[in-house]
Design a protein around this motif. Structure first.
Motif, mmCIF file in Angstrom:
data_model
loop_
_atom_site.group_PDB
_atom_site.id
_atom_site.type_symbol
_atom_site.label_atom_id
_atom_site.label_comp_id
_atom_site.label_asym_id
_atom_site.label_seq_id
_atom_site.Cartn_x
_atom_site.Cartn_y
_atom_site.Cartn_z
ATOM 1 N N ALA A 333 5.232 -6.361 -21.554
ATOM 2 C CA ALA A 333 5.101 -6.746 -22.967
ATOM 3 C C ALA A 333 4.732 -5.541 -23.818
ATOM 4 O O ALA A 333 5.210 -5.389 -24.952
ATOM 5 C CB ALA A 333 4.055 -7.847 -23.109
ATOM 6 N N ARG A 334 3.882 -4.677 -23.283
ATOM 7 C CA ARG A 334 3.509 -3.455 -24.006
ATOM 8 C C ARG A 334 4.715 -2.539 -24.175
ATOM 9 O O ARG A 334 4.946 -1.973 -25.257
ATOM 10 C CB ARG A 334 2.405 -2.723 -23.238
ATOM 11 N N TYR A 335 5.502 -2.396 -23.127
ATOM 12 C CA TYR A 335 6.747 -1.607 -23.192
ATOM 13 C C TYR A 335 7.644 -2.122 -24.313
ATOM 14 O O TYR A 335 8.158 -1.347 -25.129
ATOM 15 C CB TYR A 335 7.452 -1.685 -21.835
ATOM 16 N N GLU A 336 7.815 -3.445 -24.401
ATOM 17 C CA GLU A 336 8.664 -4.001 -25.447
ATOM 18 C C GLU A 336 8.090 -3.724 -26.837
ATOM 19 O O GLU A 336 8.833 -3.369 -27.763
ATOM 20 C CB GLU A 336 8.845 -5.506 -25.255
ATOM 21 N N ARG A 337 6.784 -3.880 -26.993
ATOM 22 C CA ARG A 337 6.170 -3.649 -28.312
ATOM 23 C C ARG A 337 6.414 -2.227 -28.797
ATOM 24 O O ARG A 337 6.600 -1.995 -29.990
ATOM 25 C CB ARG A 337 4.661 -3.913 -28.244
ATOM 26 N N ILE A 338 6.406 -1.277 -27.880
ATOM 27 C CA ILE A 338 6.597 0.124 -28.254
ATOM 28 C C ILE A 338 8.073 0.426 -28.529
ATOM 29 O O ILE A 338 8.404 1.103 -29.502
ATOM 30 C CB ILE A 338 6.062 1.048 -27.146
ATOM 31 N N ARG A 339 8.964 -0.089 -27.689
ATOM 32 C CA ARG A 339 10.355 0.341 -27.735
ATOM 33 C C ARG A 339 11.248 -0.491 -28.654
ATOM 34 O O ARG A 339 12.206 0.042 -29.227
ATOM 35 C CB ARG A 339 10.951 0.302 -26.319
ATOM 36 N N ARG A 340 10.998 -1.779 -28.786
ATOM 37 C CA ARG A 340 11.962 -2.618 -29.487
ATOM 38 C C ARG A 340 12.158 -2.222 -30.956
ATOM 39 O O ARG A 340 13.314 -2.173 -31.427
ATOM 40 C CB ARG A 340 11.573 -4.101 -29.366
ATOM 41 N N PRO A 341 11.108 -1.892 -31.714
ATOM 42 C CA PRO A 341 11.357 -1.488 -33.107
ATOM 43 C C PRO A 341 12.220 -0.232 -33.216
ATOM 44 O O PRO A 341 13.133 -0.173 -34.053
ATOM 45 C CB PRO A 341 9.940 -1.247 -33.654
ATOM 46 N N ARG A 342 11.943 0.757 -32.395
ATOM 47 C CA ARG A 342 12.704 2.011 -32.432
ATOM 48 C C ARG A 342 14.164 1.777 -32.049
ATOM 49 O O ARG A 342 15.088 2.189 -32.766
ATOM 50 C CB ARG A 342 12.045 3.017 -31.483
ATOM 51 N N ALA A 343 14.404 1.113 -30.917
ATOM 52 C CA ALA A 343 15.773 0.901 -30.462
ATOM 53 C C ALA A 343 16.546 0.009 -31.428
ATOM 54 O O ALA A 343 17.744 0.224 -31.657
ATOM 55 C CB ALA A 343 15.767 0.290 -29.061
ATOM 56 N N SER A 344 15.888 -0.971 -32.012
ATOM 57 C CA SER A 344 16.561 -1.849 -32.976
ATOM 58 C C SER A 344 16.971 -1.079 -34.226
ATOM 59 O O SER A 344 18.041 -1.326 -34.802
ATOM 60 C CB SER A 344 15.643 -3.011 -33.353
ATOM 61 N N GLN A 345 16.129 -0.126 -34.650
ATOM 62 C CA GLN A 345 16.480 0.701 -35.803
ATOM 63 C C GLN A 345 17.732 1.518 -35.518
ATOM 64 O O GLN A 345 18.657 1.581 -36.334
ATOM 65 C CB GLN A 345 15.323 1.630 -36.167
ATOM 66 N N VAL A 346 17.779 2.147 -34.339
ATOM 67 C CA VAL A 346 18.956 2.942 -33.983
ATOM 68 C C VAL A 346 20.185 2.050 -33.878
ATOM 69 O O VAL A 346 21.280 2.411 -34.335
ATOM 70 C CB VAL A 346 18.708 3.693 -32.652
ATOM 71 N N GLN A 347 20.004 0.876 -33.317
ATOM 72 C CA GLN A 347 21.089 -0.092 -33.165
ATOM 73 C C GLN A 347 21.697 -0.436 -34.529
ATOM 74 O O GLN A 347 22.927 -0.412 -34.707
ATOM 75 C CB GLN A 347 20.515 -1.341 -32.491
ATOM 76 N N LEU A 348 20.851 -0.741 -35.504
ATOM 77 C CA LEU A 348 21.337 -1.122 -36.824
ATOM 78 C C LEU A 348 21.916 0.064 -37.584
ATOM 79 O O LEU A 348 22.906 -0.068 -38.315
ATOM 80 C CB LEU A 348 20.208 -1.766 -37.629
ATOM 81 N N MET A 349 21.308 1.247 -37.422
ATOM 82 C CA MET A 349 21.809 2.430 -38.114
ATOM 83 C C MET A 349 23.147 2.902 -37.552
ATOM 84 O O MET A 349 23.853 3.686 -38.194
ATOM 85 C CB MET A 349 20.781 3.556 -38.027
ATOM 86 N N SER A 350 23.509 2.430 -36.347
ATOM 87 C CA SER A 350 24.809 2.794 -35.770
ATOM 88 C C SER A 350 25.947 2.026 -36.421
ATOM 89 O O SER A 350 27.111 2.367 -36.230
ATOM 90 C CB SER A 350 24.803 2.509 -34.259
ATOM 91 N N ARG A 351 25.606 0.982 -37.158
ATOM 92 C CA ARG A 351 26.623 0.190 -37.844
ATOM 93 C C ARG A 351 27.019 0.833 -39.168
ATOM 94 O O ARG A 351 26.206 1.434 -39.846
ATOM 95 C CB ARG A 351 26.105 -1.221 -38.127
ATOM 96 N N GLY A 352 28.269 0.652 -39.534
ATOM 97 C CA GLY A 352 28.717 1.047 -40.862
ATOM 98 C C GLY A 352 29.097 2.504 -41.023
ATOM 99 O O GLY A 352 29.594 2.892 -42.089
ATOM 100 N N ARG A 353 28.871 3.314 -39.987
ATOM 101 C CA ARG A 353 29.230 4.735 -40.113
ATOM 102 C C ARG A 353 30.733 4.906 -40.317
ATOM 103 O O ARG A 353 31.174 5.857 -40.968
ATOM 104 C CB ARG A 353 28.804 5.487 -38.855
ATOM 105 N N GLU A 354 31.506 3.989 -39.752
ATOM 106 C CA GLU A 354 32.962 4.125 -39.865
ATOM 107 C C GLU A 354 33.439 3.968 -41.309
ATOM 108 O O GLU A 354 34.500 4.492 -41.682
ATOM 109 C CB GLU A 354 33.661 3.105 -38.958
ATOM 110 N N VAL A 355 32.668 3.264 -42.132
ATOM 111 C CA VAL A 355 33.086 3.079 -43.531
ATOM 112 C C VAL A 355 33.183 4.431 -44.218
ATOM 113 O O VAL A 355 34.168 4.737 -44.909
ATOM 114 C CB VAL A 355 32.095 2.153 -44.258
ATOM 115 N N LEU A 356 32.172 5.270 -44.031
ATOM 116 C CA LEU A 356 32.187 6.610 -44.633
ATOM 117 C C LEU A 356 33.251 7.479 -43.976
ATOM 118 O O LEU A 356 33.950 8.241 -44.655
ATOM 119 C CB LEU A 356 30.812 7.256 -44.475
ATOM 120 N N ASN A 357 33.381 7.391 -42.658
ATOM 121 C CA ASN A 357 34.357 8.227 -41.953
ATOM 122 C C ASN A 357 35.792 7.885 -42.321
ATOM 123 O O ASN A 357 36.664 8.758 -42.268
ATOM 124 C CB ASN A 357 34.195 8.055 -40.438
ATOM 125 N N HIS A 358 36.056 6.626 -42.685
ATOM 126 C CA HIS A 358 37.429 6.149 -42.827
ATOM 127 C C HIS A 358 37.859 5.970 -44.279
ATOM 128 O O HIS A 358 38.830 5.264 -44.556
ATOM 129 C CB HIS A 358 37.582 4.822 -42.087
#
Length: 395
Positions: A333-358
């Motif tokens: 549970a401690r592992y999740e508390r530390i990692r989930r916010p960071r990984a979720s941010q990267v996950q969401l920031m990976s979306r939409g990059r193609e709009v600018l590229n294309h």
């Protein structure tokens, strides 16, 4: 304490190595009959390099990975004009304490396999049933012969990818989100490729509705190619699905002749539809947790899928280092508390990059190109490359 890791990819093997270095008994169970990486090239960013170096793998990594000493390079689709160039090498080492490498995924996997004792990895183990109670977790695996293998563990790590068999034991499954795009991937013999593609440069070509990436791997003997295009009717989400070279050529038939020459040098291509998942509401249920793509599958536009799995492994090993059988669930549970916010941010920031590229040619494209020319992508990536998962645990 005994930990069972389901999945023998880069994330699962890194977790096994770091857990064992932390004094935790960890065993990997992989459904394939043999460990092999079906992917091709991968960027090994500084936030992935530093944990591997700390684990004692720096010299081995440098023996096969290609450092991007020269540059990232962005080019215009029709004539190859350089829109922006970012010097790497010394600047990257100064900012983030390591090189930015590119490598073949299979070489990274082999490095991790050789760093682990042989008895740590059990192949031909397909997870069929997972049951847990307050005292432990029982896993039943099927084998190619039809035999069953039962394992009891104090904690289970689902590192079995985007189609995870462990994830339903943690959270209700939701359908993936289709991006509308697909990717072609090729490995091309450097001797057949245009000179432009053999340089130690990661090149991104931007054009209307699509983009194209290439860089050398394996001591510049192979050129890794990834082309992102509209998917049309293609919906197959598999790295092993074959594509047709004539379709790939058709997507770029009006682009710079040097890029078309690189495609012409290819002898085969894979093609897969690009999906991702929204951030999960939780990663952990009791003694079972998730890691890597099983927890946070993301689109490839930030090149962070494997790096985030390695960050997961670092935090997981620290959290379980002092845990006992009785406190395993609290450690997860401690592992999740530390990692989930960071990984979720990267996950969401990976979306939409193609709009600018294309962007189609026009005012918005000209504004984008001017912004790229004045920017410093290496410094702007500090939130990614400068992150230290060990410090995150302390904080």
């Amino acid at each position: 304490m005994k930990v069972a890791i389901v999945g023998g990819g880069l994330g699962g093997l890194t977790a096994a190595l770091l857990l064992r270095q932390a004094g935790v008994e960890a065993v990997v169970y992989e459904q394939a009959a043999e460990l092999r990486e079906v992917g091709a090239g991968i960027g090994v960013s500084p936030n992935m390099v530093r944990p591997l170096v700390r684990a004692g793998l720096g010299e081995r990594l440098a023996s096969f990975a290609v450092p991007m000493d020269a540059a990232w390079e962005l080019r215009r689709w029709e004539d190859g004009r350089v829109l922006a160039s970012q010097t790497m090498g010394e600047e990257c080492r100064r900012l983030y304490g390591s090189d930015f490498y590119v490598a073949h995924r299979a070489d990274l996997l082999d490095m991790l396999v050789k760093a682990l004792p042989e008895d740590v990895i059990r192949t031909d183990r397909r997870l069929e049933v997972l049951r847990q109670d307050p005292d432990g977790v029982e896993l039943t695996f099927g084998t190619a012969t039809g035999a069953k293998a039962t394992v009891v563990a104090d904690a289970v790590i689902g590192a079995d990818g985007i189609h995870s068999a462990v994830r339903p034991a943690v959270v209700d499954e939701e359908p993936p989100r289709f991006s509308g795009l697909c990717a072609y991937r090729c490995l091309i013999d450097a001797e057949r490729a245009p000179e432009l593609s053999v340089r130690r440069v990661q090149t991104l070509w931007l054009g209307p509705g699509r983009h194209f990436v290439h860089y050398p791997i394996r001591d510049r003997k192979l050129i890794n190619v990834v082309a992102i295009v509209p998917a049309g009717e293609w919906r197959v989400e598999s790295w092993t699905a074959d594509g047709r070279l004539e379709d790939l050529r058709g997507e770029f038939e009006t682009w710079d002749p040097r890029l078309r020459g690189l495609i012409d040098a290819a002898t085969a291509t894979k093609r897969w539809a690009l999906y991702d998942r929204s951030p999960l509401e939780r990663w952990t249920s009791g003694r079972v947790t998730l890691l890597g793509d099983a927890a946070h599958s993301m689109l490839p536009f930030l090149g962070q899928g494997a790096a985030q799995a390695v960050e997961d492994a670092v935090v997981l090993a620290i959290c379980l280092r002092e845990a006992t059988r009785e406190t395993a669930a609290k450690a997860l549970a401690r592992y999740e508390r530390i990692r989930r916010p960071r990984a979720s941010q990267v996950q969401l920031m990976s979306r939409g990059r193609e709009v600018l590229n294309h962007l189609p040619d026009g005012p918005a494209q000209l504004e984008r190109d001017a912004t790229l020319a004045a920017s410093s992508p290496l410094r702007q990536s500090a939130w990614l490359y400068g992150h230290d998962p060990e410090t995150a645990v302390t904080d």
